[in-house]
Structures are given as C-alpha cells and as structure tokens.
Scaffold this motif. Sequence first.
Motif, PDB file in Angstrom:
ATOM      1  N   ASP A 236      44.685  33.086  40.924  1.00 45.28           N
ATOM      2  CA  ASP A 236      45.909  32.557  40.317  1.00 45.28           C
ATOM      3  C   ASP A 236      45.825  32.453  38.795  1.00 45.28           C
ATOM      4  O   ASP A 236      46.841  32.223  38.137  1.00 45.28           O
ATOM      5  CB  ASP A 236      46.234  31.177  40.893  1.00 45.28           C
ATOM      6  CG  ASP A 236      46.641  31.231  42.365  1.00 45.28           C
ATOM      7  OD1 ASP A 236      47.016  32.325  42.824  1.00 45.28           O
ATOM      8  OD2 ASP A 236      46.572  30.186  43.031  1.00 45.28           O
ATOM      9  N   GLU A 238      45.965  33.579  35.265  1.00 47.39           N
ATOM     10  CA  GLU A 238      46.456  34.732  34.509  1.00 47.39           C
ATOM     11  C   GLU A 238      45.639  34.956  33.247  1.00 47.39           C
ATOM     12  O   GLU A 238      45.294  36.084  32.901  1.00 47.39           O
ATOM     13  CB  GLU A 238      47.928  34.542  34.137  1.00 47.39           C
ATOM     14  CG  GLU A 238      48.881  34.697  35.320  1.00 47.39           C
ATOM     15  CD  GLU A 238      50.327  34.646  34.873  1.00 47.39           C
ATOM     16  OE1 GLU A 238      50.605  34.080  33.779  1.00 47.39           O
ATOM     17  OE2 GLU A 238      51.199  35.156  35.606  1.00 47.39           O
ATOM     18  N   ARG A 239      45.289  33.871  32.554  1.00 47.30           N
ATOM     19  CA  ARG A 239      44.498  34.002  31.331  1.00 47.30           C
ATOM     20  C   ARG A 239      43.854  32.663  30.983  1.00 47.30           C
ATOM     21  O   ARG A 239      44.329  31.596  31.377  1.00 47.30           O
ATOM     22  CB  ARG A 239      45.359  34.503  30.164  1.00 47.30           C
ATOM     23  CG  ARG A 239      46.522  33.595  29.801  1.00 47.30           C
ATOM     24  CD  ARG A 239      47.368  34.206  28.690  1.00 47.30           C
ATOM     25  NE  ARG A 239      48.506  33.362  28.333  1.00 47.30           N
ATOM     26  CZ  ARG A 239      49.672  33.405  28.944  1.00 47.30           C
ATOM     27  NH1 ARG A 239      49.878  34.260  29.956  1.00 47.30           N
ATOM     28  NH2 ARG A 239      50.659  32.610  28.565  1.00 47.30           N
ATOM     29  N   SER A 253      49.469  31.760  37.526  1.00 43.75           N
ATOM     30  CA  SER A 253      50.648  32.477  37.993  1.00 43.75           C
ATOM     31  C   SER A 253      51.470  31.652  38.982  1.00 43.75           C
ATOM     32  O   SER A 253      52.650  31.942  39.208  1.00 43.75           O
ATOM     33  CB  SER A 253      50.235  33.793  38.649  1.00 43.75           C
ATOM     34  OG  SER A 253      49.374  33.544  39.761  1.00 43.75           O
TER      35      SER A 253
END
Length: 599
Positions: A236, A238-239, A253
């Motif tokens: 999950d 993203e960054r 996410s």
Amino acid sequence: MDTTTTHYVRLATAKELSLKLHEPVPVTIDSLSAALCCTPRNVKFILRKLEEQGFIHWHPGRGRGHHSEMTLLRSVNESLENHLRELIGRGKIKEAIELIGNVDINETLQEQLLRSLNKHMGFHSHVETASGQDVLRMMRSRRQGNLDPAFVYTAFETYLLGQVGNTLVTYDAKSNSFQPDLAHMWECSEDHTVWIFYLRKGVRFHHGRVMTSKDVQATLQRLHGVHSPSIWLYRDIERAEITGDYCIRFKLSRPNRFFLHLFSCIRMTILPYDMDVYERLIGTGPFQITKINEDVLELGAFEAYYGIRPHLDQVHIWFVPDLGPNDRYYELPGTSRLKLPSTDFNTNSINYPALGCQYMLFNFRKEGIHHHPKFRQALRMVYDSVALVKDLGGNRITPAGSFLPWKSEIQDWTESSLEHARELLYSSGYQGETIALSYTLNKDSKAAEWLQRRAQVIGLRLAMCPCEDNIHFGETMNAELIMAEEILEEDWQYGMIHFFKNLSNHFHMCMTPDLQSILDQKLDHFAQLPSIERAELLDEAEEMLRENNWILHGCHMNKRAQLDQSIFGMQTAEFGYMDISQLWIKISSEVCFASKESP
C-alpha cells in the motif's frame, strides 16, 4: 583430539582386544597394530607415549611364546573428559565440540561429554581472566540461518536480529500497544493514508555513523529491491518522503490501520544505506556482530548504544549441527536444546508456552492421492492432536486446533477413531502407494515415527524422509506430507498474516496458485480493518484451512529454559528466547565479601 588420546580410545574400545580397566590383559604387537592401523614399529612408539603419560601399564613378553600384557589405567570416560577440559581451558571450543561429535563412542558417553561442555558454555557465564569481561557461551544444534532482515525465516535468527538491530517502534504484548524505539513519536491522517515518524537524534549504527531518515527510506526500498518474501504487506505504500534528517512521511494508496505492525516487525530493522548487508550486518542494537563463520557467531556489547548498555560484554554462539537433540534436552533460550544433568538443581527454570504449534502440511504442488478430501480427512484422524499429546508428551502440552492457544482451548477434544480413518482411506481410492513424509531430523523424529506406526494400523504406507533442518526446502518439497512448526511473534496478528502471506515459508511452497488466490481474496482488505475485525478475518482464514484440511494442526509447545543461578536479569524476548541484553552475572558472595589477610 590429540593423537595420544585418540590412540588410547582406539585401543580401549577395540572389541578384538577385550581390554579391561586395571586388569592385565595379554596382547600381541600384531593385534595392537591392527587396532591402531599402523606398523608394529609405530605401535612400540605409541605404547611408550601412552605409558609415559599414564594411560597404560605395559609389561613386554620375554622370549618366544610369551605374550605381552597391557593394563588400562584410565577409563575412556575419564580420558575424554580430561581432554575436553583441557581443550576448553585453552579456549579451543571448536576442537572440544568436534571431540564430542566425531569420536566413535556410545550415546551415553557422548551425553556425559555434552553435559560437561554445557557446564562451560550455555549454563553459566564467567569472567574471562585475560580480558576481565563477562562472556556467555551457547550452542546451537544446527547451522546459522539467514540473518538478512528481508529474508529471515526462523525464530532464532529473528530473535538474534532483535539484539543486533532496532525498528521504528516496538509492540508491547502485555498492553497490546506500540512503544517508541528509533522513532520517538508518530502520527497519521484521519483516513490512515499518511503516516509520519519522528526519529531520535544521535542514534548511531555499529560502524559509527548517526542514523537519519535516509536510512529508513533505504531500508524500505531495499525490501522491494531484493524482492523480500514479505513485500506483500508493504504494497500500500506509494512513496516514502524525507522531510528532514529526523522526519519521514509515508504516503499510502489506501487506508492502512495495520501500519505500525509493519514497522515494528523484524523485516523493517533499520539498516544503514551505506553498507551492504551481504558484506556485514550493521544495526543500531545493544550488540554488534564481531565475528561470524560456519562455526561461531560472536556478539560484542555496543558501547555507543543509544539505550542502556548490555551487562554482558560478549556472547558466543557455537553451531553444533551433528549433536542432535532428543526429549531429554531442554530449550535454553538463545540456544538450542542442551542436555542437563538429571541431578543438577543449581539452575533457574522458565516455562514459556509458545504461540503457534506443530502442524502437518499437504504438498499440493505434487500430484497424488493427498488431493482427495477423504484422504486428508483420514490423515486428520491419524495425525490426531489428542493422541499426539497423550502418546508423546514431553513439551507437547495441549492439542492444537489453531495456531493460537486460546482458540484451541475452547474446542471440545475427543480422540479420533482409527477405524473410521481406515474407512475414509478406502473411500478415497488409496491403492497402497507409498506416501513420502518429510520431517526435521531429531526435532520431529519421534512424531514422525509415531505417525508412521498409526498409519500402518489403517493400511497407509508412509516413507520416512528426514531433512537436516527446516531452512532449506529442496528435499522437503519432494514429499507429499510435511511436518513443520510455526512459532508466532508476540504480535500475533502480524505473525498470522505473515504466515499466510510469506512467500518463502512451507505453507506458501505447498499451496497451488489457485488455492493461494482463494486465500488472497479472503485477506486482501485485512490492513484496512480495525483490530477486532482483523482478528475475525484471521479466524475465518484459519477456519478455511481446517474445513479443507489444508493444514493439520498438531499440538502447542512449551519452550523450557534453564540457566545457572549465577545468571540474573532473565526476561523473555521474542519467541520466548532470553533477552541477553538484560542478563548479568552475579559474582559469588564468597568473592564479594572476601577480605584480604593482613600482611
């Protein structure tokens, strides 16, 4: 073993010589030459050495037809124990271990030597006279497993990583809450899609550099880069954004209420971005690795540790794979099973009912009768949890119908009927073919033999396929049935979801993609749920395993620990192992209160 002791043991145990302790026995140079596998000339040289060192009394025969006489002056036990003490006294631990493992002696004597070695290793620490340091020595009955946090699989290696490294937060099982570790504070958005961690300042890695948020970011990126089997849990994210040297933000996410569990587990042990784990494992923990090879792992107290420095200065863990355990061994936390003298009461004892259980898997990657539901039902009755505990006992304490002991406790337990199992086996279409059973040598041998005997009663033929350990899956995956054991983390929800989703464990290796897909769909939204609903979902997933007999739960285990009474500060760490960072050695009262005499 030195050559003199080797020669003496060969002579004393040679059946063709029939030598007796303290009793002259007629011998010939030729018979001694055969026993020692050397020339008659060398025999005379060896006899002279043995007599000089007090091993034998030699009375040479005079004249033709007169036999020489040899008298053994030391028992084999005494000779080997003296040599063992000599090796340990000279710091030759590897040679001492090899002496026990390699010498051709009976099992009883091997056990006596192992007990003697224990007195100098796992059961007490001592002050090294040369260094003035407290050193704890331990033994393991298998080789060192993978210490890479991204791939660590076994309980002991996971425990070791907890002594060498740290995570952002830690899970406290007693309060069911998370506590600060490398991060002193954290927060998340209302929708649980953004998580921010604030790091402690001044925390140093073992190689001296101060830890920053760049190391946290690199640690997460590494899990993806090396394709860690645990990466599903972090999907999950993203960054990871660095917002300062001591602040890092994770953007997700979708909502994730399980996020703190993921950053308290050993896979997210924070590693330095400028060091390669494969060259050297560097962490921030209370102990650092000072030496590691196939024989020994040495840990040293990390003087710059940001927390409280360990009381112990060094911990040496020796790997003795040839000395397999049996039921009379006890689990020494932080070691493997070490044999204890039955009359030694000078120990502290701890019992740790472990989360998890022993169980059996069906290898669905192989074709065979085990794909038939009725065959698996029959095996469920043969591998009966009640009978397993009743018949084998030991540290098998209660029947298991779940990995979680409190779930097993609420079940109604009655022993299965082998006659009913026979009927199910016949209905499955079983034609008498041999079914391979894989198990870990020594650890699961008794349970495997017990299962084979019960299988024979209903006409099921099991072929025993022992493996040296449960770390390498090559041999294991050739069998239709696999005995295994899962010990869960104290953070049991993480332990359960990691068991279901770890791509490198026995369970995943045995499931077909279709079966795994069914489980994946069931657990897909796991991290989005609050704690109570997550627990219910895990229960549903486990019920799916029970209903289909994909897993046969066996029994819950009790991990027993015994240490010398001079060791204090005993606290359990993950998996019931002893937290060596808290142990300390109490010097005897006689030493502490002794006063020097006046000159």
